[in-house]
Write an enzyme that holds these catalytic residues in place. Sequence first.
Site, short mmCIF file in Angstrom:
data_model
loop_
_atom_site.label_atom_id
_atom_site.label_comp_id
_atom_site.label_asym_id
_atom_site.label_seq_id
_atom_site.Cartn_x
_atom_site.Cartn_y
_atom_site.Cartn_z
CG ASN A 171 -33.35 133.26 -43.21
OD1 ASN A 171 -33.83 134.20 -42.59
ND2 ASN A 171 -33.61 132.01 -42.89
NE ARG A 206 -33.03 142.28 -33.94
CZ ARG A 206 -32.31 142.80 -34.93
NH1 ARG A 206 -32.81 143.80 -35.64
NH2 ARG A 206 -31.10 142.34 -35.19
CG HIS A 253 -28.36 140.92 -27.69
ND1 HIS A 253 -28.39 139.58 -27.36
CD2 HIS A 253 -29.12 141.04 -28.81
CE1 HIS A 253 -29.12 138.91 -28.24
NE2 HIS A 253 -29.58 139.77 -29.13
CE1 TYR A 286 -38.70 135.65 -34.72
CE2 TYR A 286 -36.96 136.47 -33.28
CZ TYR A 286 -37.53 136.38 -34.53
OH TYR A 286 -36.96 137.01 -35.59
NE ARG A 337 -32.82 130.29 -35.62
CZ ARG A 337 -32.48 131.37 -34.95
NH1 ARG A 337 -32.72 131.45 -33.66
NH2 ARG A 337 -31.89 132.38 -35.53
CG HIS A 344 -34.81 133.84 -30.26
ND1 HIS A 344 -34.91 134.78 -29.25
CD2 HIS A 344 -33.96 134.39 -31.18
CE1 HIS A 344 -34.18 135.84 -29.55
NE2 HIS A 344 -33.58 135.62 -30.70
#
Length: 787
Positions: A117, A465, A525, A558, A658, A686
């Site tokens: 991260n 993705r 997205h 996720y 989160r 998520h």
Amino acid sequence: MSTGSLERTDLDERNQPGKGAESGEGAEAPEAVGESAEVSSFTSTVPSRRIPARAPNGRFVGPGSQLPPEADDLPTDRYLERELSWLQFNERVMQLAMDPTIPLLERARFLAIFASNLDEYFMVRVAGLKRRIATGLAVRTAAGLEPRELIERVARLAHELMNQHAAIFQHEVRPALEEQGITIVRWDELDEEDQEPLHYFFAERVFPVLTPLAVDPAHPFPYISGLSLNLAVLLQNPKTGSEHFARVKVPPSLPRFIRVDEYLLDIPLDAPLDAVLDKDRERRRFVPLEDIIASHLDQLFPGMLVREHFSFRVTRNEDVEVEEDDTENLLTALEKELTRRRFGPPIRLEVEDDIDSKVLDMLSRELQISDREVYRLPTPLDLRGLFTIADVDRSDLAFPTFFPRTHPDFAPTESAKPIDLLAAVRQKDVLVQHPYNSFSTSVQAFIEQAAADPNVLAIKQTLYRTSGDSPIIDALIDAAEAGKQVLAVVEIKARFDEVNNISWARKLEEAGVHVVYGVVGLKTHAKLCLVVRQESDGLVRYCHIGTGNYNPKTARVYEDFGLFTCDPQVGEDLSRLFNLLSGFAPRSRFKRLLVAPRSVRSGLVELIEEEVALHEARGEAGPPGRIVFKANSIVDEELIDALYRASIAGVHVDIWVRGICAVRPGVTGLSEHIRVRSVLGRFLEHSRVFWFDHGGDPQVYIGSADLMHRNLDRRVEALVRITDPGHLEELRDLIDLGFAETTSRWDLGSDGRWVRHHQTELGEPLDDLQVKLMERHDKRRRKARRR
């Protein structure tokens, strides 16, 4: 694409300056989206609701309402700094690694996640901030910090966190692993018998791929690639006594930690870890790859004396810039930019804590790194390698194995034959939650069955993705080869997935899939799939709208929601949205969707104002209004101010976030009715859920959008309204569990500090939300089987 956003434009004022400067959006494009004809075509109607009266200024009011203050009347220190908030999020990840109640290998994994991260944070966030400062484009942040003050605070906190991260590994996790027979040893700690097979390993597998680079008048200082681990080597010529410097790159193609095993040479490098187990299952030792290389440096520099060696690592700016308006072929432009990315300027230098001062001075000088950007750490550097350790086959040291369950509405009943998912969706809407509900038997099976169904005429899908070997890609190819109309809206600018996305975008094109890259100036997205099927009563549109990517691998870890429906309104909305993405649809309007960049922010603000008006209309006689937002990040000032106004009016606001949160809760007179909490665990929270009590008639949306400037202004996002009473009850149960005082979590205080609550006053553990959800979904599956 440029370095950072200069301003936010209001799409209703296409050619006018934005309301505020973007702070900390350096990883995103600064394009003035209001200037694009395609962008301005996103219009929407908010679905019909019971709407209170409006005041003359357009705001919703109830009887006797006292309008809360506008933004100019709110405190100037009402926002928390987003860049520091992100570092606090990563600190929460590190706190999981410190928790002795978490299985040991998972603690090692959290250390690796922290390191990974932080790498991305420096490559994108810090790099973008530095770039804006260098170009004179940086401005004071929404939280009131000057750019250079912010970068100083980031560096100070990053130093503290990295030192703490290294200490947790050295003094807590590493000794605990050793007690369990999993040891990370240094070369000097191995006896000759253990070293012998590693000599052969070096000769056969490491030496051939090494390229030692000298530095002298004939050899300039070499380029150091980003995130590569390197050895700085001090040499001496025994004849002349002169000193020399050389650099050796640790090959990233080899494992970071090498298993000390006499049978190592007989095992492929890509073999699973259980293939390299010792005869004694409980004893596993690993040696850092750089130690093996360092012990054989004399073979790389024959005739020279190796005086000293030190490991170091450089982080570079690896964000991508593509000016879409200046190129006819976005794919080609992005491929060129990815080549240039490797040569971004250095922004962080990690070195051994005992590095020679002359070597450090040379590295800093050649890399143009300031003292603030140097991070002295104990070896081994680059603890991303702990992912290897975390994958050791020791089930007693890991989370219990979890298998996603098929959603009851998609589960076969009397036979092992898979259920017809399209028929199931035709009967009723289905809401799935991953990873508790299987991705492969829901989303993946939905697309695969649609591809194989001869009555399906078209499939349209967004792809942000996904994995390179994704069955989703294969299904779309099969559908195209079967003669169906297949449209894939591919976001090839998804950060750090660009290379993979380019590869399978070309693969789709070659198979006859219509591949488009969305709207110029915007990332696509949204998570959408539309299946058009010919049925006896005409064409039926089957829809999937999700909060997560179409990626079978990440869907295992996720947490996300996905709605399957053949509701005609949703089908019409998706048809219009896909037409807008693939062609020209300047007057598109939507019924059950909120679509960014046009209507997500304005739609949510309108819903907030409605909640305030309904709350005030009830007065003290009724229960207070309630708003619940569950998201990854909340930064957008306009939405935050709307939530502050709701709190001032007495509406209860719960925020479940989160990562980044710029809301300052619990401030008297401003946000005393706002609670903010965070939940972290084995799964990555998520999903995005937006709940409004709305006077007992809940208005609830799920979708892809976080509450950040980039999502609301520079991405195509979609939220869908949930209408099924059973689904609303399921979401209410999730919210109630998430905000129960018996649930383990972090709470955010008005001072901007996060406090972890994971034990009772008696030291007993609080409920793990994700464990409770696993139990709940398992119980639900068993109950469905009994029916």
